[in-house]
Write a protein that holds these residues in place. Structure first.
Motif, short mmCIF file in Angstrom:
data_model
loop_
_atom_site.label_atom_id
_atom_site.label_comp_id
_atom_site.label_asym_id
_atom_site.label_seq_id
_atom_site.Cartn_x
_atom_site.Cartn_y
_atom_site.Cartn_z
N GLN A 68 -22.64 2.54 -7.50
CA GLN A 68 -21.55 3.50 -7.60
C GLN A 68 -20.55 3.26 -6.47
O GLN A 68 -20.91 3.18 -5.31
CB GLN A 68 -22.06 4.93 -7.49
CG GLN A 68 -22.92 5.35 -8.64
CD GLN A 68 -23.37 6.79 -8.49
OE1 GLN A 68 -23.35 7.35 -7.40
NE2 GLN A 68 -23.75 7.39 -9.59
N SER A 69 -19.30 3.12 -6.83
CA SER A 69 -18.25 3.01 -5.83
C SER A 69 -17.08 3.85 -6.30
O SER A 69 -16.92 4.10 -7.50
CB SER A 69 -17.84 1.56 -5.62
OG SER A 69 -17.35 1.01 -6.81
N GLN A 70 -16.27 4.29 -5.36
CA GLN A 70 -15.17 5.20 -5.68
C GLN A 70 -13.96 4.87 -4.82
O GLN A 70 -14.11 4.58 -3.64
CB GLN A 70 -15.62 6.65 -5.45
CG GLN A 70 -14.57 7.69 -5.73
CD GLN A 70 -14.15 7.71 -7.17
OE1 GLN A 70 -14.98 7.72 -8.06
NE2 GLN A 70 -12.86 7.66 -7.41
N TRP A 71 -12.77 4.94 -5.40
CA TRP A 71 -11.52 4.72 -4.68
C TRP A 71 -11.01 6.02 -4.07
O TRP A 71 -11.12 7.08 -4.68
CB TRP A 71 -10.45 4.17 -5.60
CG TRP A 71 -10.64 2.74 -5.96
CD1 TRP A 71 -11.17 2.26 -7.13
CD2 TRP A 71 -10.28 1.60 -5.19
NE1 TRP A 71 -11.18 0.88 -7.10
CE2 TRP A 71 -10.63 0.45 -5.93
CE3 TRP A 71 -9.71 1.44 -3.93
CZ2 TRP A 71 -10.41 -0.83 -5.44
CZ3 TRP A 71 -9.49 0.16 -3.45
CH2 TRP A 71 -9.84 -0.96 -4.21
N TYR A 72 -10.39 5.91 -2.88
CA TYR A 72 -9.79 7.05 -2.19
C TYR A 72 -8.46 6.65 -1.57
O TYR A 72 -8.29 5.50 -1.13
CB TYR A 72 -10.71 7.54 -1.05
CG TYR A 72 -11.98 8.17 -1.51
CD1 TYR A 72 -12.08 9.54 -1.71
CD2 TYR A 72 -13.10 7.39 -1.75
CE1 TYR A 72 -13.27 10.11 -2.13
CE2 TYR A 72 -14.30 7.96 -2.18
CZ TYR A 72 -14.36 9.33 -2.36
OH TYR A 72 -15.54 9.90 -2.79
N LEU A 73 -7.55 7.60 -1.49
CA LEU A 73 -6.31 7.45 -0.74
C LEU A 73 -6.55 8.04 0.63
O LEU A 73 -7.01 9.19 0.76
CB LEU A 73 -5.17 8.22 -1.43
CG LEU A 73 -3.85 8.31 -0.69
CD1 LEU A 73 -3.25 6.93 -0.44
CD2 LEU A 73 -2.88 9.19 -1.46
N HIS A 74 -6.28 7.27 1.70
CA HIS A 74 -6.57 7.74 3.05
C HIS A 74 -5.32 7.92 3.90
O HIS A 74 -5.33 8.67 4.86
CB HIS A 74 -7.52 6.77 3.74
CG HIS A 74 -8.28 7.39 4.87
ND1 HIS A 74 -9.32 6.75 5.48
CD2 HIS A 74 -8.17 8.55 5.51
CE1 HIS A 74 -9.81 7.51 6.44
NE2 HIS A 74 -9.12 8.62 6.48
N GLY A 75 -4.21 7.25 3.55
CA GLY A 75 -3.01 7.39 4.37
C GLY A 75 -1.78 6.83 3.69
O GLY A 75 -1.86 6.17 2.65
N LEU A 76 -0.62 7.12 4.31
CA LEU A 76 0.68 6.67 3.80
C LEU A 76 1.42 5.96 4.93
O LEU A 76 1.36 6.38 6.08
CB LEU A 76 1.52 7.86 3.34
CG LEU A 76 0.87 8.77 2.31
CD1 LEU A 76 1.52 10.13 2.29
CD2 LEU A 76 0.95 8.13 0.95
N PHE A 77 2.11 4.89 4.57
CA PHE A 77 2.92 4.17 5.56
C PHE A 77 4.32 4.76 5.58
O PHE A 77 4.82 5.21 4.56
CB PHE A 77 2.96 2.67 5.23
CG PHE A 77 1.63 1.99 5.46
CD1 PHE A 77 1.32 1.49 6.69
CD2 PHE A 77 0.70 1.89 4.43
CE1 PHE A 77 0.09 0.87 6.93
CE2 PHE A 77 -0.52 1.27 4.63
CZ PHE A 77 -0.83 0.76 5.89
N GLY A 78 4.98 4.73 6.74
CA GLY A 78 6.29 5.33 6.93
C GLY A 78 7.42 4.50 6.40
O GLY A 78 7.39 3.46 5.92
#
Length: 78
Positions: A68-78
């Motif tokens: 089992q693996s899962q994708w996540y959003l962790h940050g945004l670039f400026g």
């Protein structure tokens, strides 16, 4: 990234790619981060720079947990 989310946001997956307002284009090779082996709280993640359809640059990771693996959003670039 310029902004880290307070908590990573779980993303949907389509054909093995993360989705956030449409499929994301991975623009970097995986940078593997593994920690916690010393305290029993193992974390194993593959981080990528990704680009969204609207041209925003995002920092995403795939949590690696066996089959089992899962994708996540962790940050945004400026």
């Amino acid at each position: 990234p310029a902004w880290l989310l307070p908590e990573p946001l779980r993303l949907q997956e389509q054909s093995g790619r993360p989705v956030h307002g449409g499929p994301l284009e991975l623009r970097s090779r995986a940078e593997r981060i593994e920690a916690g082996w010393f305290d029993g709280e193992l974390v194993s993640r593959d981080y990528h720079v990704a680009q969204a359809r609207d041209r925003r640059w995002l920092w995403v990771f795939r949590e690696r947990r066996g089959a089992q693996s899962q994708w996540y959003l962790h940050g945004l670039f400026g």
